[in-house]
Design a protein around this motif. Structure first.
Motif, PDB file in Angstrom:
ATOM      1  N   ARG A   1       0.860  -1.190   0.000  1.00 52.30           N
ATOM      2  CA  ARG A   1       0.000   0.000   0.000  1.00 52.30           C
ATOM      3  C   ARG A   1       0.893   1.237   0.000  1.00 52.30           C
ATOM      4  O   ARG A   1       1.866   1.299   0.746  1.00 52.30           O
ATOM      5  CB  ARG A   1      -0.866   0.041   1.256  1.00 52.30           C
ATOM      6  CG  ARG A   1      -1.829  -1.114   1.376  1.00 52.30           C
ATOM      7  CD  ARG A   1      -2.465  -1.118   2.767  1.00 52.30           C
ATOM      8  NE  ARG A   1      -3.293  -2.288   2.944  1.00 52.30           N
ATOM      9  CZ  ARG A   1      -4.558  -2.247   3.310  1.00 52.30           C
ATOM     10  NH1 ARG A   1      -5.141  -1.094   3.571  1.00 52.30           N
ATOM     11  NH2 ARG A   1      -5.242  -3.352   3.437  1.00 52.30           N
ATOM     12  N   THR A   2       0.506   2.206  -0.818  1.00 50.85           N
ATOM     13  CA  THR A   2       1.224   3.476  -0.869  1.00 50.85           C
ATOM     14  C   THR A   2       0.204   4.597  -0.797  1.00 50.85           C
ATOM     15  O   THR A   2      -0.653   4.711  -1.681  1.00 50.85           O
ATOM     16  CB  THR A   2       2.038   3.605  -2.180  1.00 50.85           C
ATOM     17  OG1 THR A   2       2.910   2.482  -2.296  1.00 50.85           O
ATOM     18  CG2 THR A   2       2.857   4.878  -2.186  1.00 50.85           C
ATOM     19  N   VAL A   3       0.296   5.405   0.237  1.00 51.46           N
ATOM     20  CA  VAL A   3      -0.627   6.536   0.386  1.00 51.46           C
ATOM     21  C   VAL A   3      -0.088   7.697  -0.436  1.00 51.46           C
ATOM     22  O   VAL A   3       1.084   8.062  -0.332  1.00 51.46           O
ATOM     23  CB  VAL A   3      -0.776   6.940   1.872  1.00 51.46           C
ATOM     24  CG1 VAL A   3      -1.671   8.169   2.005  1.00 51.46           C
ATOM     25  CG2 VAL A   3      -1.328   5.776   2.684  1.00 51.46           C
ATOM     26  N   LYS A   4      -0.954   8.250  -1.268  1.00 52.31           N
ATOM     27  CA  LYS A   4      -0.579   9.380  -2.119  1.00 52.31           C
ATOM     28  C   LYS A   4      -1.479  10.557  -1.792  1.00 52.31           C
ATOM     29  O   LYS A   4      -2.685  10.397  -1.638  1.00 52.31           O
ATOM     30  CB  LYS A   4      -0.711   9.004  -3.590  1.00 52.31           C
ATOM     31  CG  LYS A   4       0.197   7.856  -3.953  1.00 52.31           C
ATOM     32  CD  LYS A   4       0.186   7.579  -5.413  1.00 52.31           C
ATOM     33  CE  LYS A   4       1.178   6.456  -5.656  1.00 52.31           C
ATOM     34  NZ  LYS A   4       1.809   6.511  -6.915  1.00 52.31           N
TER      35      LYS A   4
ATOM     36  N   TYR B   1      -7.123  16.543  -4.505  1.00 47.45           N
ATOM     37  CA  TYR B   1      -8.469  16.344  -3.969  1.00 47.45           C
ATOM     38  C   TYR B   1      -8.487  15.501  -2.690  1.00 47.45           C
ATOM     39  O   TYR B   1      -9.540  15.190  -2.175  1.00 47.45           O
ATOM     40  CB  TYR B   1      -9.391  15.704  -5.018  1.00 47.45           C
ATOM     41  CG  TYR B   1      -8.873  14.416  -5.598  1.00 47.45           C
ATOM     42  CD1 TYR B   1      -9.054  13.210  -4.941  1.00 47.45           C
ATOM     43  CD2 TYR B   1      -8.183  14.418  -6.810  1.00 47.45           C
ATOM     44  CE1 TYR B   1      -8.574  12.021  -5.469  1.00 47.45           C
ATOM     45  CE2 TYR B   1      -7.716  13.225  -7.353  1.00 47.45           C
ATOM     46  CZ  TYR B   1      -7.913  12.044  -6.679  1.00 47.45           C
ATOM     47  OH  TYR B   1      -7.440  10.883  -7.201  1.00 47.45           O
ATOM     48  N   GLY B   2      -7.330  15.124  -2.180  1.00 46.51           N
ATOM     49  CA  GLY B   2      -7.276  14.353  -0.940  1.00 46.51           C
ATOM     50  C   GLY B   2      -6.238  13.251  -1.001  1.00 46.51           C
ATOM     51  O   GLY B   2      -5.338  13.277  -1.829  1.00 46.51           O
ATOM     52  N   ARG B   3      -6.389  12.291  -0.123  1.00 44.64           N
ATOM     53  CA  ARG B   3      -5.451  11.176  -0.058  1.00 44.64           C
ATOM     54  C   ARG B   3      -6.057   9.926  -0.685  1.00 44.64           C
ATOM     55  O   ARG B   3      -7.255   9.714  -0.601  1.00 44.64           O
ATOM     56  CB  ARG B   3      -5.079  10.903   1.398  1.00 44.64           C
ATOM     57  CG  ARG B   3      -4.329  12.055   2.027  1.00 44.64           C
ATOM     58  CD  ARG B   3      -4.258  11.950   3.530  1.00 44.64           C
ATOM     59  NE  ARG B   3      -3.668  10.728   3.997  1.00 44.64           N
ATOM     60  CZ  ARG B   3      -2.438  10.603   4.483  1.00 44.64           C
ATOM     61  NH1 ARG B   3      -1.685  11.662   4.579  1.00 44.64           N
ATOM     62  NH2 ARG B   3      -1.981   9.450   4.892  1.00 44.64           N
ATOM     63  N   ARG B   4      -5.196   9.117  -1.269  1.00 49.70           N
ATOM     64  CA  ARG B   4      -5.626   7.887  -1.917  1.00 49.70           C
ATOM     65  C   ARG B   4      -4.570   6.829  -1.650  1.00 49.70           C
ATOM     66  O   ARG B   4      -3.379   7.128  -1.643  1.00 49.70           O
ATOM     67  CB  ARG B   4      -5.732   8.149  -3.412  1.00 49.70           C
ATOM     68  CG  ARG B   4      -6.568   7.173  -4.126  1.00 49.70           C
ATOM     69  CD  ARG B   4      -6.969   7.746  -5.453  1.00 49.70           C
ATOM     70  NE  ARG B   4      -7.848   6.774  -6.055  1.00 49.70           N
ATOM     71  CZ  ARG B   4      -8.242   6.793  -7.270  1.00 49.70           C
ATOM     72  NH1 ARG B   4      -7.861   7.759  -8.063  1.00 49.70           N
ATOM     73  NH2 ARG B   4      -9.027   5.871  -7.737  1.00 49.70           N
ATOM     74  N   THR B   5      -4.997   5.586  -1.417  1.00 48.21           N
ATOM     75  CA  THR B   5      -4.065   4.502  -1.145  1.00 48.21           C
ATOM     76  C   THR B   5      -4.017   3.559  -2.331  1.00 48.21           C
ATOM     77  O   THR B   5      -4.993   2.859  -2.630  1.00 48.21           O
ATOM     78  CB  THR B   5      -4.457   3.747   0.136  1.00 48.21           C
ATOM     79  OG1 THR B   5      -4.515   4.676   1.221  1.00 48.21           O
ATOM     80  CG2 THR B   5      -3.446   2.657   0.450  1.00 48.21           C
ATOM     81  N   GLU B   6      -2.887   3.552  -3.026  1.00 48.39           N
ATOM     82  CA  GLU B   6      -2.671   2.662  -4.161  1.00 48.39           C
ATOM     83  C   GLU B   6      -2.263   1.293  -3.647  1.00 48.39           C
ATOM     84  O   GLU B   6      -1.534   1.185  -2.656  1.00 48.39           O
ATOM     85  CB  GLU B   6      -1.564   3.211  -5.065  1.00 48.39           C
ATOM     86  CG  GLU B   6      -1.253   2.295  -6.230  1.00 48.39           C
ATOM     87  CD  GLU B   6      -0.014   2.692  -7.013  1.00 48.39           C
ATOM     88  OE1 GLU B   6       0.174   2.134  -8.102  1.00 48.39           O
ATOM     89  OE2 GLU B   6       0.773   3.537  -6.540  1.00 48.39           O
TER      90      GLU B   6
ATOM     91  N   HIS C   1      -6.851   0.537  -5.982  1.00 47.33           N
ATOM     92  CA  HIS C   1      -6.801   1.349  -4.759  1.00 47.33           C
ATOM     93  C   HIS C   1      -7.606   0.680  -3.661  1.00 47.33           C
ATOM     94  O   HIS C   1      -8.509  -0.112  -3.931  1.00 47.33           O
ATOM     95  CB  HIS C   1      -7.351   2.753  -5.030  1.00 47.33           C
ATOM     96  CG  HIS C   1      -6.521   3.504  -6.008  1.00 47.33           C
ATOM     97  ND1 HIS C   1      -6.735   3.411  -7.375  1.00 47.33           N
ATOM     98  CD2 HIS C   1      -5.444   4.303  -5.847  1.00 47.33           C
ATOM     99  CE1 HIS C   1      -5.822   4.147  -7.999  1.00 47.33           C
ATOM    100  NE2 HIS C   1      -5.033   4.701  -7.092  1.00 47.33           N
ATOM    101  N   VAL C   2      -7.274   1.005  -2.420  1.00 42.93           N
ATOM    102  CA  VAL C   2      -8.021   0.483  -1.281  1.00 42.93           C
ATOM    103  C   VAL C   2      -8.717   1.651  -0.590  1.00 42.93           C
ATOM    104  O   VAL C   2      -8.149   2.736  -0.452  1.00 42.93           O
ATOM    105  CB  VAL C   2      -7.124  -0.322  -0.306  1.00 42.93           C
ATOM    106  CG1 VAL C   2      -6.083   0.535   0.354  1.00 42.93           C
ATOM    107  CG2 VAL C   2      -7.949  -1.045   0.732  1.00 42.93           C
ATOM    108  N   HIS C   3      -9.963   1.409  -0.208  1.00 41.25           N
ATOM    109  CA  HIS C   3     -10.778   2.422   0.466  1.00 41.25           C
ATOM    110  C   HIS C   3     -11.230   1.836   1.793  1.00 41.25           C
ATOM    111  O   HIS C   3     -11.591   0.670   1.875  1.00 41.25           O
ATOM    112  CB  HIS C   3     -11.990   2.775  -0.400  1.00 41.25           C
ATOM    113  CG  HIS C   3     -11.602   3.172  -1.785  1.00 41.25           C
ATOM    114  ND1 HIS C   3     -11.217   4.445  -2.122  1.00 41.25           N
ATOM    115  CD2 HIS C   3     -11.508   2.431  -2.929  1.00 41.25           C
ATOM    116  CE1 HIS C   3     -10.921   4.489  -3.408  1.00 41.25           C
ATOM    117  NE2 HIS C   3     -11.087   3.274  -3.925  1.00 41.25           N
ATOM    118  N   LYS C   4     -11.197   2.641   2.829  1.00 45.90           N
ATOM    119  CA  LYS C   4     -11.536   2.185   4.178  1.00 45.90           C
ATOM    120  C   LYS C   4     -12.674   3.028   4.738  1.00 45.90           C
ATOM    121  O   LYS C   4     -12.821   4.183   4.409  1.00 45.90           O
ATOM    122  CB  LYS C   4     -10.290   2.311   5.071  1.00 45.90           C
ATOM    123  CG  LYS C   4     -10.371   1.500   6.327  1.00 45.90           C
ATOM    124  CD  LYS C   4      -8.970   1.315   6.913  1.00 45.90           C
ATOM    125  CE  LYS C   4      -8.979   0.523   8.169  1.00 45.90           C
ATOM    126  NZ  LYS C   4      -9.442  -0.829   8.071  1.00 45.90           N
ATOM    127  N   GLY C   5     -13.491   2.392   5.576  1.00 42.08           N
ATOM    128  CA  GLY C   5     -14.530   3.127   6.283  1.00 42.08           C
ATOM    129  C   GLY C   5     -15.742   3.492   5.460  1.00 42.08           C
ATOM    130  O   GLY C   5     -16.426   4.460   5.768  1.00 42.08           O
TER     131      GLY C   5
END
Length: 134
Positions: free
Chosen positions: A77-80, A84-89, A101-105
């Motif tokens: 996982r790499t947080v970028k 427009y915000g943060r995204r986890t590749e 990408h991974v999305h949480k919550g």
């Protein structure tokens, strides 16, 4: 020494190369594994590393295959931070191929409350072997 880009171009289709090596995204709803629910293992199309068990796949209605967790150690996982915000590749831990990408919550009723949004082009399905009856 061989050129790694040429090597990847030789083993991947142009669409696989665009997504896996250039971090592209397939059009939502077009991937072969979006609405696919059979028993087996999903592997990286680039290096064949097992990534996901079919038992972790769920229908998120997002247009891409969705999983709530990967196999241990298979996915990086790499947080970028973007404008427009943060995204986890998420990428294959072995060949660094882009998966999605991974999305949480988001509130899905899964054990991890995560949605691994994966490009179908990035993965291959390997069916479970039927158990032999003796």
């Amino acid at each position: 020494m061989a050129d790694p880009v040429s090597e990847w171009r030789a083993v991947l289709s142009p669409e696989q190369f665009r997504i896996l090596r250039q971090k592209g995204t397939e059009t939502p709803g077009t991937g072969v594994y979006d609405k696919f629910f059979e028993e087996g293992i999903f592997s990286c199309v680039g290096c064949k590393t097992p990534l996901y068990k079919s038992t972790t796949k769920f229908d998120a209605g997002c247009g891409w295959p969705a999983f709530f967790e990967g196999l241990p150690g298979a996915i990086n996982r790499t947080v970028k931070t973007l404008f427009y915000g943060r995204r986890t590749e998420i990428t294959c831990a072995v060949c660094d191929g882009h998966l999605g990408h991974v999305h949480k919550g988001e509130g899905y009723a899964t054990p991890t409350d995560e949605r691994h949004c994966v490009n179908s082009v990035s993965i291959n399905f390997n069916p479970a072997k039927p158990s032999s009856v003796t």
